[in-house]
Design a protein around this motif. Structure first.
Motif, PDB file in Angstrom:
ATOM      1  N   SER A  38      22.881 -36.982  24.604  1.00 13.43           N
ATOM      2  CA  SER A  38      23.052 -35.577  24.226  1.00 13.43           C
ATOM      3  C   SER A  38      22.261 -35.233  22.968  1.00 13.43           C
ATOM      4  O   SER A  38      21.517 -34.250  22.925  1.00 13.43           O
ATOM      5  CB  SER A  38      24.542 -35.284  24.022  1.00 13.43           C
ATOM      6  OG  SER A  38      24.767 -33.922  23.761  1.00 13.43           O
ATOM      7  N   ALA A  39      22.402 -36.072  21.931  1.00 16.45           N
ATOM      8  CA  ALA A  39      21.768 -35.776  20.643  1.00 16.45           C
ATOM      9  C   ALA A  39      20.259 -35.988  20.673  1.00 16.45           C
ATOM     10  O   ALA A  39      19.503 -35.251  20.026  1.00 16.45           O
ATOM     11  CB  ALA A  39      22.391 -36.621  19.542  1.00 16.45           C
ATOM     12  N   ASP A  50      19.135 -32.507  22.843  1.00 16.03           N
ATOM     13  CA  ASP A  50      18.942 -31.682  21.648  1.00 16.03           C
ATOM     14  C   ASP A  50      17.553 -31.820  21.024  1.00 16.03           C
ATOM     15  O   ASP A  50      17.036 -30.860  20.454  1.00 16.03           O
ATOM     16  CB  ASP A  50      19.990 -32.036  20.584  1.00 16.03           C
ATOM     17  CG  ASP A  50      21.402 -31.659  20.992  1.00 16.03           C
ATOM     18  OD1 ASP A  50      21.554 -30.916  21.983  1.00 16.03           O
ATOM     19  OD2 ASP A  50      22.356 -32.126  20.331  1.00 16.03           O
ATOM     20  N   ARG A  51      16.949 -33.006  21.130  1.00 18.26           N
ATOM     21  CA  ARG A  51      15.682 -33.240  20.426  1.00 18.26           C
ATOM     22  C   ARG A  51      14.511 -33.564  21.349  1.00 18.26           C
ATOM     23  O   ARG A  51      13.411 -33.812  20.874  1.00 18.26           O
ATOM     24  CB  ARG A  51      15.857 -34.356  19.385  1.00 18.26           C
ATOM     25  CG  ARG A  51      16.716 -33.926  18.194  1.00 18.26           C
ATOM     26  CD  ARG A  51      17.007 -35.103  17.281  1.00 18.26           C
ATOM     27  NE  ARG A  51      17.717 -34.689  16.076  1.00 18.26           N
ATOM     28  CZ  ARG A  51      19.025 -34.434  16.020  1.00 18.26           C
ATOM     29  NH1 ARG A  51      19.766 -34.560  17.109  1.00 18.26           N
ATOM     30  NH2 ARG A  51      19.591 -34.049  14.878  1.00 18.26           N
TER      31      ARG A  51
END
Length: 458
Positions: free
Chosen positions: A352-353, A357-358
Motif C-alpha cells: 500500500s505505502a 502510494d509511491r
C-alpha cells in the motif's frame, strides 16, 4: 498433480505481465502465454483481476521469544502470516532456552515442525561462548547467526532468559572469523551499547517516563557507529553480514557505500517507513521498538534509499507481545515490551505505502519481499521467485480492495498494532505454498504442522 493459474498479472524478477503459471507437484514448471494450454491439468485457478507475486519471505520473526506461550503463538500466528502473504518465516533464536547450542536448536526446530502453517527456516544465536558450535549449527540447518551489539542491561547480559547477551568487539571478530570458514551469515542488531546505556540512564535519572524519552534513548548515531564497526570487521574477515531493522538512512547509506568491498545486506521494516517519531508519541507503548521510530526527515531520507533500489529487503521484526506486556508501558515507557507486531502487516502495508502510494514497481516490491531475502539468505533456487523450478509459493493480491488494520483481529496472542486504524490498499485473497492453497476466502485451508523446514540451497 498439474495446476494451471490463468488470467493473473504475474510478477517475475524482470516484469509484471499477464501469463499462465503451470505448477507440477508443488513446483513451478512453466510460465506460459495466456491460453497456451487448456487441458491436461488437474486444477485450473482463475486469477482474473488479481496480481500474483512470489510469497514473502520474512527473515525476522520472534514467534517463540515474546511471551511464555511459544507453541500456541506458532500455531496461531503463522496462520496470520499465511493469510497476509508471508509463505516462509525465518525465526530468530530467542526462546526458552535460546537456540545457541545444537541441542537447543534441534529442540526448537521440533516446535516449528509441529506448529507452523508456513514454511520456516531458523536463526541460531551468538552469545560469545558458542563459537565452537557454529559449524555444527550450520550443518543442522541454521540459516544465519544473530548477534546483538547492545543490551538493555548495563553489564551487557541478556535482559531475560529467552534473549541473547551483548556480543563485544572481540566476540564479534571471533564469530565472524569462524563464520567465514563455512560461509555462514551473521545478522547484527547494530547499535552502540555504551551510547544507548548512557542516553537511557540520563533520561531515567531525570525522571523521564514518557514515550518521547524512548526515542531520545536510542539516538541515530548509536546505529550509524555500530553499522560502521560491523562493516569494518566484515572487510577484515571476509564474512557475509546482514544488518537487521535499519531505521537510519545514514546507516543505510554506509552499508550501500561499502558493498564494493564487503558482502553486506540489510533490511528495513514497514514501521520505519510509515511511522515517525510524532506517531510514536501519539501511539504510545504499542509503538515502542528498538531502534526507535525516527523523526520524519530520517523517514523521508530512508524512502529515498528505497526508491532508488538500494534497500535489500523488507522484514517485519514481528514481536507478538501480549496486549498486557505493551500496556505495562502506559505508566512508564521503559516497562513496555520492546518490539512490534508485524507479520500480518508486512506485505500488505508495504504494498500500500510503496506500490500504491509511491508508484514502486511491482518487480521491486517482489524483490524486496521475496527474491532479495532468498538471495541474501541462500534460499534462492527454491524460494523467492515465480520461475521454473521454484516452489509454487504464490500470493494473489486484489489491489482494488482496501481494509483497516485492527489488531484485535490478528492471529496469535499479539492482538494489537502500531498501525491500528490505518487504511491498507490491497488485500491478499489467496496464498499457495508449494502449490497447496493454504489460505482462501478469509479461511485457512491447512492445519498447523503443514510448514516444512528449509535450509541453505548451496
Amino acid at each position: 498433480m498439474k495446476q494451471l493459474i490463468i488470467n493473473g498479472l504475474v510478477v517475475t524478477e524482470t516484469r509484471a505481465a499477464p501469463a499462465d503459471v503451470l505448477i507440477e507437484n508443488g513446483k513451478i514448471s512453466g510460465l506460459l502465454m495466456p491460453g497456451a494450454i487448456a487441458d491436461g491439468v488437474d486444477e485450473i485457478i482463475d486469477a482474473q483481476g488479481l496480481i500474483i507475486v512470489p510469497g514473502a519471505i520474512d527473515v525476522h520473526t520472534h514467534f517463540t521469544g515474546s511471551h511464555d506461550f511459544p507453541e500456541q503463538e506458532l500455531r496461531e500466528g503463522t496462520r496470520g502470516a499465511a493469510a497476509h502473504g508471508v509463505t516462509t518465516i525465518v525465526e530468530m533464536p530467542h526462546s526458552l532456552p535460546p537456540a545457541t547450542s545444537l541441542a537447543n536448536f534441534t529442540a526448537k526446530q521440533r516446535w516449528l515442525a509441529e506448529n507452523s502453517s508456513v514454511d520456516y527456516a531458523m536463526w541460531a544465536g551468538l552469545d560469545g561462548r558458542n563459537v565452537h558450535e557454529l559449524a555444527a549449527l550450520d550443518q543442522a540447518g541454521a540459516l544465519a547467526f544473530k548477534a546483538f551489539l547492545c543490551s538493555g542491561a548495563a553489564n551487557g547480559e541478556a535482559t531475560d532468559e529467552k534473549g541473547l547477551p551483548r556480543l563485544d568487539d572481540d566476540g564479534l571478530l571471533r564469530a565472524m572469523r569462524e563464520l567465514a570458514t563455512f560461509d555462514g551469515l551473521i545478522g547484527v542488531h547494530a547499535e552502540n551499547h555504551d551510547i544507548l546505556i548512557g542516553a537511557g540512564s540520563e533520561l531515567r535519572r531525570a525522571g523521564r517516563k514518557d514515550t518521547r524519552a524512548h526515542a531520545l534513548a536510542g539516538p541515530e548515531i548509536a546505529e550509524i557507529e555500530a553499522v560502521g564497526r560491523v562493516l569494518a570487521v566484515a572487510e577484515e574477515t571476509g564474512a557475509r553480514c546482514h544488518i537487521v531493522h535499519v531505521s537510519s538512512a545514514r546507516a543505510a547509506e554506509t552499508i550501500v557505500a561499502a558493498k564494493h568491498k564487503v558482502r553486506a545486506s540489510f533490511e528495513t521494516c514497514p514501521h520505519y517507513l510509515i511511522l515517525d517519531e510524532d506517531d510514536l508519541v501519539r501511539i504510545g507503548p504499542n509503538a515502542r521498538c528498538g531502534p526507535p521510530i525516527r523523526p520524519r526527515p530520517v523517514v523521508d531520507a530512508l524512502w529515498q534509499v528505497l526508491l532508488r533500489g538500494d534497500v535489500d529487503m523488507i522484514a517485519s521484526d514481528h514481536c507478538p507481545y501480549t496486549p498486557a506486556q505493551k500496556q505495562a508501558g502506559e505508566a512508564s515507557i521503559w516497562d513496555a515490551g520492546m518490539g512490534l507486531t508485524g507479520v500480518e502487516t508486512l506485505s500488505p502495508m508495504f504494498f500500500s505505502a510503496a506500490h500504491i502510494d509511491r508508484g514502486l514497481a511491482l518487480t521491486e516490491f517482489a524483490r524486496m519481499t521475496a527474491s532479495g531475502p532468498a538471495k541474501a539468505f541462500q534460499l534462492w533456487g527454491k524460494k523467492g521467485a515465480i520461475a521454473p523450478g521454484f516452489d509454487a509459493d504464490l500470493v494473489f493480491i486484489d489491489a482494488q480492495q482496501s481494509w483497516i488494520v485492527e489488531g484485535e483481529k490478528f492471529q496469535g496472542l499479539g492482538k494489537w498494532s502500531a498501525f491500528e486504524g490505518m487504511r491498507c490498499q490491497g488485500k491478499v485473497v489467496r496464498t499457495l505454498i508449494r502449490g497447496v492453497t493454504v489460505f482462501q476466502d478469509d479461511q485457512m485451508q491447512v492445519e498447523p504442522g503443514f510448514g516444512q523446514f528449509v535450509t541453505r540451497q548451496v
